[in-house]
Design a protein around this motif. Structure first.
Motif, mmCIF file in Angstrom:
data_model
loop_
_atom_site.group_PDB
_atom_site.id
_atom_site.type_symbol
_atom_site.label_atom_id
_atom_site.label_comp_id
_atom_site.label_asym_id
_atom_site.label_seq_id
_atom_site.Cartn_x
_atom_site.Cartn_y
_atom_site.Cartn_z
ATOM 1 N N THR A 73 0.858 -1.185 0.000
ATOM 2 C CA THR A 73 0.000 0.000 0.000
ATOM 3 C C THR A 73 0.897 1.239 0.000
ATOM 4 O OG1 THR A 73 -1.231 -1.277 1.605
ATOM 5 C CG2 THR A 73 -2.075 0.899 1.098
ATOM 6 N N PRO A 74 0.657 2.205 -0.883
ATOM 7 C CA PRO A 74 1.505 3.407 -0.864
ATOM 8 C C PRO A 74 1.112 4.323 0.290
ATOM 9 C CG PRO A 74 -0.159 3.594 -2.557
ATOM 10 C CD PRO A 74 -0.328 2.231 -1.949
ATOM 11 N N ASP A 75 2.014 5.251 0.644
ATOM 12 C CA ASP A 75 1.690 6.222 1.694
ATOM 13 C C ASP A 75 0.632 7.204 1.190
ATOM 14 O OD1 ASP A 75 3.698 5.018 3.082
ATOM 15 O OD2 ASP A 75 5.198 6.557 2.621
ATOM 16 N N ARG A 76 0.841 7.657 -0.024
ATOM 17 C CA ARG A 76 -0.071 8.618 -0.621
ATOM 18 C C ARG A 76 -0.206 8.313 -2.097
ATOM 19 N NH1 ARG A 76 2.157 13.644 -0.840
ATOM 20 N NH2 ARG A 76 3.954 12.896 0.348
ATOM 21 N N GLY A 77 -1.237 8.852 -2.707
ATOM 22 C CA GLY A 77 -1.371 8.712 -4.145
ATOM 23 C C GLY A 77 -2.413 7.679 -4.518
ATOM 24 N N GLU A 78 -2.727 7.661 -5.797
ATOM 25 C CA GLU A 78 -3.765 6.765 -6.263
ATOM 26 C C GLU A 78 -3.242 5.840 -7.330
ATOM 27 O OE1 GLU A 78 -7.861 7.849 -7.524
ATOM 28 O OE2 GLU A 78 -7.358 9.687 -6.413
ATOM 29 N N CYS A 79 -3.776 4.650 -7.346
ATOM 30 C CA CYS A 79 -3.439 3.727 -8.412
ATOM 31 C C CYS A 79 -4.732 3.040 -8.799
ATOM 32 C CB CYS A 79 -2.419 2.716 -7.908
ATOM 33 S SG CYS A 79 -2.191 1.330 -9.023
ATOM 34 N N VAL A 80 -5.137 3.220 -10.036
ATOM 35 C CA VAL A 80 -6.376 2.601 -10.493
ATOM 36 C C VAL A 80 -6.069 1.710 -11.681
ATOM 37 C CG1 VAL A 80 -8.708 3.004 -11.343
ATOM 38 C CG2 VAL A 80 -7.694 4.590 -9.705
ATOM 39 N N ILE A 81 -6.435 0.454 -11.543
ATOM 40 C CA ILE A 81 -6.202 -0.493 -12.628
ATOM 41 C C ILE A 81 -7.538 -1.106 -13.008
ATOM 42 C CG2 ILE A 81 -5.085 -2.648 -13.258
ATOM 43 C CD1 ILE A 81 -2.797 -1.866 -11.396
ATOM 44 N N ASP A 82 -7.966 -0.866 -14.232
ATOM 45 C CA ASP A 82 -9.284 -1.301 -14.698
ATOM 46 C C ASP A 82 -10.376 -0.938 -13.696
ATOM 47 O OD1 ASP A 82 -8.284 -2.269 -17.047
ATOM 48 O OD2 ASP A 82 -7.969 -4.286 -16.254
ATOM 49 N N GLY A 83 -10.307 0.281 -13.200
ATOM 50 C CA GLY A 83 -11.355 0.771 -12.306
ATOM 51 C C GLY A 83 -11.229 0.312 -10.865
ATOM 52 N N ALA B 248 -3.898 -7.557 11.602
ATOM 53 C CA ALA B 248 -3.141 -6.342 11.915
ATOM 54 C C ALA B 248 -1.738 -6.448 11.332
ATOM 55 C CB ALA B 248 -3.073 -6.141 13.420
ATOM 56 N N GLY B 249 -1.128 -7.625 11.470
ATOM 57 C CA GLY B 249 0.209 -7.829 10.922
ATOM 58 C C GLY B 249 0.210 -7.680 9.418
ATOM 59 N N LEU B 250 -0.808 -8.229 8.782
ATOM 60 C CA LEU B 250 -0.899 -8.168 7.329
ATOM 61 C C LEU B 250 -1.014 -6.719 6.855
ATOM 62 C CD1 LEU B 250 -1.113 -9.738 4.706
ATOM 63 C CD2 LEU B 250 -3.570 -9.873 5.042
ATOM 64 N N ARG B 251 -1.807 -5.936 7.589
ATOM 65 C CA ARG B 251 -1.944 -4.513 7.229
ATOM 66 C C ARG B 251 -0.588 -3.823 7.290
ATOM 67 N NH1 ARG B 251 -6.714 -4.332 9.599
ATOM 68 N NH2 ARG B 251 -5.914 -3.742 11.633
ATOM 69 N N ARG B 252 0.169 -4.166 8.325
ATOM 70 C CA ARG B 252 1.481 -3.561 8.452
ATOM 71 C C ARG B 252 2.406 -3.993 7.314
ATOM 72 N NH1 ARG B 252 6.011 -1.833 11.807
ATOM 73 N NH2 ARG B 252 7.699 -2.970 10.821
ATOM 74 N N TYR B 253 2.338 -5.280 6.990
ATOM 75 C CA TYR B 253 3.179 -5.789 5.915
ATOM 76 C C TYR B 253 2.908 -5.051 4.616
ATOM 77 C CZ TYR B 253 5.266 -8.990 2.551
ATOM 78 O OH TYR B 253 6.009 -9.525 1.538
ATOM 79 N N LYS B 254 1.611 -4.816 4.378
ATOM 80 C CA LYS B 254 1.256 -4.144 3.141
ATOM 81 C C LYS B 254 1.711 -2.698 3.123
ATOM 82 C CE LYS B 254 -2.514 -6.643 1.177
ATOM 83 N NZ LYS B 254 -3.761 -6.387 0.456
ATOM 84 N N SER B 255 1.951 -2.129 4.309
ATOM 85 C CA SER B 255 2.403 -0.746 4.270
ATOM 86 C C SER B 255 3.925 -0.638 4.347
ATOM 87 C CB SER B 255 1.731 0.079 5.364
ATOM 88 O OG SER B 255 2.310 -0.234 6.595
#
Lengths: 324, 258, 265
Positions: A73-83, B248-255
């Motif tokens: 997951t990015p800190d900020r920004g958007e990413c849209v792929i096929d909606g 919760a761990g998974l959320r952290r991993y994704k960030s």
């Protein structure tokens, strides 16, 4: 359609220190460095496009790919792929994409390849007919018929990569991410992989995003290049555009009879031998034809060739230019 | 479920590729788990009983805990080696596939050689069942089955907690061993012998005693309270916070991606 | 000698890097020791007369065991050696001007010492201030303490040469599988249960085996279960087994290497 808008991502990394005293100190307190992996990255890719994503190690390539795959997951920004936003609709999103991590395998080591494929079919809930069509097509294009009954452990690296790519395509994804698909392969396998990707893009219309360090991959495959360095997109354009930017310097290989010619301004010698000289030309000062005229006035030329800069050198030049 | 069996069959197929190694490994595990049982035998031949439990009653307890543990070890192997999955990119692969994450981790690693402990424990159980003085009724058979299955579930929960920690840190996970391996090791005796504090902890915080001590009392006829019989089912509640922690761990991993 | 010292140093620094692992190991071992003592105290309550050593001796035995676990454990150290053998990379080690046996020996010792140094102090500190029934006692006199120190060093060397035999078995089996080696050593050295708790006839035999020269000896000397001339005799037994396994190990190494070289790895 893939659209990234102002994507930002920062990582925190613990510092490791050398020396005995510092190692002891690090037991109790640790320092961290912040690394901006992605800094306002924006681009968009149309359906059916084939894009080469290049940059030196640590520039942010795999971070971007991971974000587009929904792993990060990015800190900020958007990413849209096929909606869809990848990290919000993970299951729906990944059903439509295929991912090949060049250095990692998704095949089962000890069972025949076909078993791995059938498992993947069930994971993606691909129906029997689509699976059969897809398998037949991939088998023909990648020349897998001999390999399907063999366990992955007895395949060569090149054979395994072909199976790996097929495994990522069984469910007929609309988008294919290839992370260094030709790494470590021999020349024959590289060519086979490239030809396949090209065909796939042309026939299935699959969008392909490819990261690589091998410029021949880029030359063979993509018309569009995204260059990333230090977390920023530095260049978004075609290979030709890139070439134009870096054709300032040309290389001239001259063979002659007679005494060594005197070089004038704008010519820099790279290599001198009896009867042969390699010169780098700065075309702003001296054009190619002028250079040849001047040389011909001094010695009798037996052979002259003008070399274009290779993609490899071009990129090295770009890295240097942007100081990355 | 159908997909799980597909995975299961593939695991069996690949592990059977090396039959001799497989057999040797199982044998090794059986011998290995004898150390615990021998320890119990040595202690109880010397002392005859502990807190009123006889040799075969303690062995009943030992074998139930070992069986529960080994079931968890076989099927939750993916969580046991979770730090490796994070390191070698296997976890990322799971994330780019359209199936539940926990399902994929469970299915992607099943290690049959770990059934060695199960086999040894089953043998001990067969020895202890007639000798333990339990008056076997249908209710008690159900209790025994609940002890093993719910016990496996609790150990599974502990493995999930272990894996969730791996999202936050790569080192220092060994402290979880006190609950997983320690749970098996110390579960060889009824948990009450460790005193009230430990028993409370193992009842309310990490409910190992709910599938071991309390139903054991019911089996041995020390209590008629059917709540003790069903205590193992109550232990399943433990899985809820485990799952939440994993999310919760998974959320952290994704960030952070690391 | 200098090369061994720098080998030792780098291993030691490497061991120090794992801060969280050290803290975690500490907690685990502390909790483990606590549970052990609780279990023994239940048996003590049941029948104090059947208890083969003083309860306070047992408490010291358990705490010293947990504090210095890394020095005496027969597992989890020096894994590189087996990998080098199985992968065939051992041929590169042959190219270095250093005896492989000695190198592995010092590497393993360094691993043990670095791990133990980090963990022992906090465990001991807590063990000395616990409520009386769980508190660890000091050895009765200076003589006993010095016997313990000598015995501890010998035990560490004995278990290390034993581990080296285990590594070398990989030359013949070509696998990592050595669980039986480990379990045997752990159990017969009093890792699961102190040897005095073994049934009498069995115990007599076990007391003479090389395993009795491992953790059994220093732990029982520290706790006062073995004292006076028995302690000296015990250390003699340790040195005897150390010499036997060292000579055998060196011989086996030479033989295995010859075999590896002639087979081309």
């Amino acid at each position: 359609m893939i659209t990234l808008t102002n994507i930002n991502k920062t990582f925190k990394i613990a510092k490791r220190q050398a020396g005995f005293g510092r190692a002891v100190k690090a037991l109790f307190s640790r320092e961290y460095t912040l690394i901006r992996a992605l800094n306002d990255v924006s681009f968009s890719i149309a359906d059916g496009e084939m894009v080469g994503y290049i940059g030196p190690n640590g520039a942010g390539k795999s971070t971007t790919i991971k974000i587009m795959c929904g792993i990060l997951t990015p800190d900020r920004g958007e990413c849209v792929i096929d909606g869809r936003t990848p990290w919000r609709n993970r299951v729906a999103h990944v059903r439509e994409i295929g991912v090949v991590f060049g250095q990692r395998s998704q095949l089962w080591w000890d069972v025949p390849i076909i078993d791995s494929f059938e498992l993947i079919r069930d994971i993606y809930k691909t129906d029997a007919k689509t699976y059969q069509n897809s398998l037949d097509e991939l088998t023909a294009l990648l020349d897998l018929s001999e390999l399907l009954k063999t366990p992955a452990r007895s395949l060569s690296l090149g054979q395994r990569m072909r199976c790996e790519i097929a495994a990522s395509l069984i469910h007929n994804p609309k988008i294919l991410f290839l992370d260094e698909p030709t790494i470590g392969l021999d020349a024959v396998s590289k060519i086979a992989v490239r030809q396949f990707i090209k065909k796939l893009n042309a026939e299935r219309g699959t969008t392909v995003i490819l990261t690589t360090h091998d410029m021949q991959d880029i030359e063979a495959l993509t018309r569009r290049i995204l260059l990333i360095g230090k977390g920023r997109i530095l260049l978004d354009g075609s290979l030709d555009e890139l070439k134009k930017r870096s054709t300032e310097r040309k290389t001239l290989v001259v063979e002659y009879i007679g005494n060594a010619p005197v070089l004038c301004e704008g010519m820099t010698p790279c290599e001198t031998r009896e009867g042969r000289v390699v010169i780098t030309l700065d075309p702003v000062i001296l054009s190619v034809s002028d250079a040849i005229t001047r040389l011909a006035a001094q010695v009798s030329l037996t052979d002259v060739s003008v070399l274009d800069v290779s993609a490899e050198e071009m990129v090295a030049g770009l890295y240097k230019e942007y100081e990355i | 479920m159908k997909l799980y069996f597909k995975y299961f069959a593939l695991h069996l197929k690949s592990q059977m590729q090396y039959k001799i190694t497989f057999a040797l490994n199982i044998l090794g595990r059986i011998v290995m788990s004898f150390a615990t049982v021998t320890g119990v035998l040595f202690m109880l031949t010397r002392f005859h009983e502990v807190d009123g439990f006889t040799v075969s009653q303690v062995l009943l307890c030992t074998s139930v805990v070992s069986m529960a543990f080994s079931v968890a070890e076989v099927f939750a192997r993916g969580f046991d080696i979770f730090p490796q999955l994070l390191g070698n990119g296997e976890f990322d692969r799971a994330l780019v596939r359209p199936r539940g994450i926990i399902f994929q981790i469970l299915a992607s690693h099943i290690e049959f050689i770990r059934l060695g402990i199960f086999m040894q424990a089953a043998a001990v159980l067969c020895y202890a069942i007639p000798k333990s003085g339990v008056n076997w009724t249908p209710n008690k058979i159900v209790t025994l089955v609940l002890m093993i299955t719910c016990g496996a579930a609790v150990f599974f929960g502990l493995y999930i907690v272990y894996a969730s920690f791996a999202f936050f840190t790569t080192e220092g996970l060994e402290f979880m061993n006190i609950l997983t391996h320690g749970g098996r090791e110390f579960g060889r005796y009824p948990f009450a012998i460790y005193g009230g504090g430990v028993l409370k902890f193992l009842t309310y915080i990490v409910p190992l005693a709910l599938f071991q001590y309390y139903p054991l009392l019911y089996l041995l006829g020390r209590t008629q309270n059917s709540f003790y019989m069903l205590a193992p089912i109550l232990a399943l509640v433990f899985l809820i916070p485990c799952y939440a922690f994993f999310r919760a761990g998974l959320r952290r991993y994704k960030s952070t991606g690391s | 000698m200098k090369q061994y010292f720098s080998l030792f140093r780098i291993r030691f620094i490497n061991g120090l890097q794992y801060r969280a692992a050290a803290f975690a190991g500490l907690t685990t071992q502390f909790a483990w020791g606590f549970m052990e003592i609780l279990a023994f105290s239940a048996f003590y309550r049941a029948n104090p007369a059947a208890f083969p050593m003083e309860f306070s001796q047992l408490v010291s035995y358990v705490w010293i065991q947990q504090a210095f676990l890394a020095l005496f454990m027969p597992w989890g150290v020096g894994g590189n050696a087996v990998e080098a053998i199985v992968s065939g990379n051992i041929v590169y080690d042959l190219a270095r001007p250093m005896d492989i046996y000695n190198r592995w020996f010092f590497e393993t010792i360094a691993d043990r010492v670095s791990r133990a140094t980090l963990r022992c102090a906090p465990i001991l500190m807590v063990a000395f201030i616990l409520p009386p029934s769980f508190r660890m006692a000091l050895p009765s006199n200076l003589w006993q303490l010095s016997m313990f120190l000598i015995s501890a060093v010998s035990a560490m060397c004995v278990v290390t040469v034993y581990c080296l035999l285990d590594y070398m078995s990989a030359f013949y089996t070509m696998s990592r599988y050595s669980a039986i080696f480990v379990i045997l050593a752990d159990f017969l050295a009093g890792g699961v249960l102190p040897i005095p708790f073994f049934p009498a006839p069995f115990r007599k035999v076990v007391e003479l085996l090389p395993f009795a020269a491992m953790q059994n000896m220093p732990l029982r000397i520290y706790s006062g279960n073995i004292s006076g001339t028995d302690a000296v005799r015990g250390i003699g037994l340790q040195l005897f087994w150390l010499a036997v396994m060292l000579i055998f190990g060196k011989w086996l190494m030479k033989r295995s290497l010859k075999r590896t070289v002639t087979q081309g790895g």
